[in-house]
Enzyme design. Structure first.
Site, mmCIF file in Angstrom:
data_model
loop_
_atom_site.group_PDB
_atom_site.id
_atom_site.type_symbol
_atom_site.label_atom_id
_atom_site.label_comp_id
_atom_site.label_asym_id
_atom_site.label_seq_id
_atom_site.Cartn_x
_atom_site.Cartn_y
_atom_site.Cartn_z
ATOM 1 N N GLY A 73 2.709 -10.603 3.558
ATOM 2 C CA GLY A 73 2.895 -11.910 2.934
ATOM 3 C C GLY A 73 2.985 -13.036 3.948
ATOM 4 N N ALA A 204 1.877 -5.941 -0.235
ATOM 5 C CA ALA A 204 1.917 -4.693 -1.004
ATOM 6 C C ALA A 204 3.327 -4.157 -1.226
ATOM 7 C CB ALA A 204 1.058 -3.631 -0.309
ATOM 8 N N THR A 241 -8.722 -4.476 13.908
ATOM 9 C CA THR A 241 -9.085 -3.258 13.180
ATOM 10 C C THR A 241 -8.261 -3.166 11.900
ATOM 11 O OG1 THR A 241 -9.619 -2.146 15.235
ATOM 12 C CG2 THR A 241 -9.158 -0.731 13.343
ATOM 13 N N CYS A 329 16.236 -12.901 4.952
ATOM 14 C CA CYS A 329 16.098 -13.553 6.253
ATOM 15 C C CYS A 329 17.362 -14.306 6.632
ATOM 16 C CB CYS A 329 14.924 -14.528 6.226
ATOM 17 S SG CYS A 329 13.566 -13.952 5.225
#
Ligand SMILES: *Cc1c(COP(=O)(O)O)cnc(C)c1O
Length: 388
Positions: A73, A204, A241, A329
């Site tokens: 995110g 996810a 990648t 956080c």
């Protein structure tokens, strides 16, 4: 111990779905190729990426090309905000708009652009229920506004924003619109055409997928400067990648979330109503932060006069109940939540508020256990701090 835990922190992260893990396994245990390699193993990885991109595009109602896979995110949000800002700056577009209740990924990306890149930012206020007023957006837009970013649903209160309305105002004024939709999958519709957004961020691990993988939806033709430079992956919009297993897991998790959305919403609605009603009737001087209608059923943010959230969290933890003060956080620090302050709560009210976030494993029995222990714990804390 683990199976007796009552996990009510799904807004922070969700457990991995076994069906998602099964889809990922071949790419975790076998030979997971590099999707850029030309040989058989590389082609198999590329095929898996193409399939995942197609699955995600189906749920969002967009073209596979409009999907950019990221590390989560925060990265999607940074790419959206910094990427568009940097692309439009040359045209003199140096103004950005957010809302006061955004996740820190949005707020700190905006801060960065102000501090290091010369942008100016307007943060839209919210009302007592935590909603942005579309009329405030209409007045905040200037000729030099590049991008507006307003979240779909808030991670601390669950309050849902009028995204389609906000996006329509931006469309009419020729301004790009991004939404942090991280809390929405499995509960709210994600069709980007119906929402009318130009960019949308997902991760996810908030919908039973793996941690460390996300999506940015980028409407075709949207100007964007890549923020990670390197290889030509993701149509040169995000080098590096690809996390093949993670991306396969994300796609599977999103498909499941969308497929089970109606049932999930209804089930959580009943559970969260039970929690809210139970607390408000059993505990005096308690309140619900936000709105009862425009609310994700997974998130319940409650306030208790005369207590400190941190102390209540510790007592709950001793009884195997995992909750949170809102945004992970800021937990551990005594800063009151910027979201609750923006809604007009006093600092002591914000510091007496706690977030319970429900999910697939949550049962009625768990809610009842919580409702049994909570009045005592709040009572204990109130006798310690005689200010309630
Ligand atoms: C969790 C969350 C994020 C950050 O996602 P990460 O995958 O942890 O980087 C951003 N916005 C909201 C609303 C969130 O809940």
């Amino acid at each position: 111990m683990i199976d007796r835990l009552i996990y009510l922190d799904h807004a922070a992260t969700t457990p991995l779905d076994q069906r998602v893990l099964a889809a990922m396994m071949p790419f975790l245990t076998g030979m997971s190729g590099n999707a850029s390699s030309i040989h058989y193993v590389g082609r198999a990885a590329l095929q898996a990426l193409d399939d995942a991109r197609e699955q995600v595009a189906q749920v969002l109602g967009c073209q596979p090309k409009e999907i950019v896979f990221t590390s989560g995110g925060s990265e999607s949000i940074n790419l959206a905000i910094k990427g568009v800002a940097m692309a439009l700056r040359a045209q003199g577009k140096t103004h950005l708009i957010g809302s006061a209740i955004e996740h820190h990924a949005v707020l700190h990306a905006l801060d960065y652009l102000v501090e290091y890149e010369g942008f100016t930012v307007t943060l839209l206020p919210v009302d007592r229920s935590g909603r942005v007023n579309p009329a405030d957006l209409a007045t905040a837009i200037r000729p030099e506004t590049a991008l507006v970013s307003v979240m779909y649903a808030n991670n601390e209160t669950g309050i849902i924003q009028p995204i389609a309305e906000l996006a329509a105002i931006c469309r009419e004024r020729g301004v790009l619109f991004h939404t942090d939709a991280v809390q929405a999958p499995g509960q709210l519709p994600l069709d980007v055409q119906a929402l009318g957004v130009d960019l949308l961020s997902l991760t996810a691990h908030k919908f039973y997928g793996p941690q460390g993988v996300g999506v940015l939806y980028l409407r075709r033709g949207t100007p964007l400067v890549p923020q990670i430079n390197g290889g030509a992956q993701e149509r040169r919009r995000r080098a590096g990648t690809e996390n093949v297993a993670g991306i396969v897991g994300l796609a599977k998790a999103l498909e499941i979330a969308e497929c089970e959305r109606g049932d999930y919403f209804t089930r959580l609605r009943a559970l969260s109503d039970r929690l809210i009603d139970g607390v408000l009737t059993r505990i005096p001087h308690s309140w619900l932060n936000g709105d009862r209608v425009y609310r994700l059923p997974s998130i319940v943010n409650l306030g208790f006069a005369g207590i400190e959230t941190e102390s209540l969290l510790l007592l709950l933890d001793q009884r195997g109940i995992c909750a949170s003060s809102g945004s992970a956080c800021t937990s551990g620090s005594l800063e009151p939540s910027h979201v609750l302050l923006a809604m007009g709560l006093a600092p002591h009210e914000a510091n007496g508020s706690i977030r319970f976030s429900l999910g697939r494993q949550t049962t009625e029995a768990q809610i009842d256990t919580l409702l049994d222990v909570l009045p005592d714990l709040v009572g204990q804390l109130r006798t310690l701090t005689p200010c309630g």
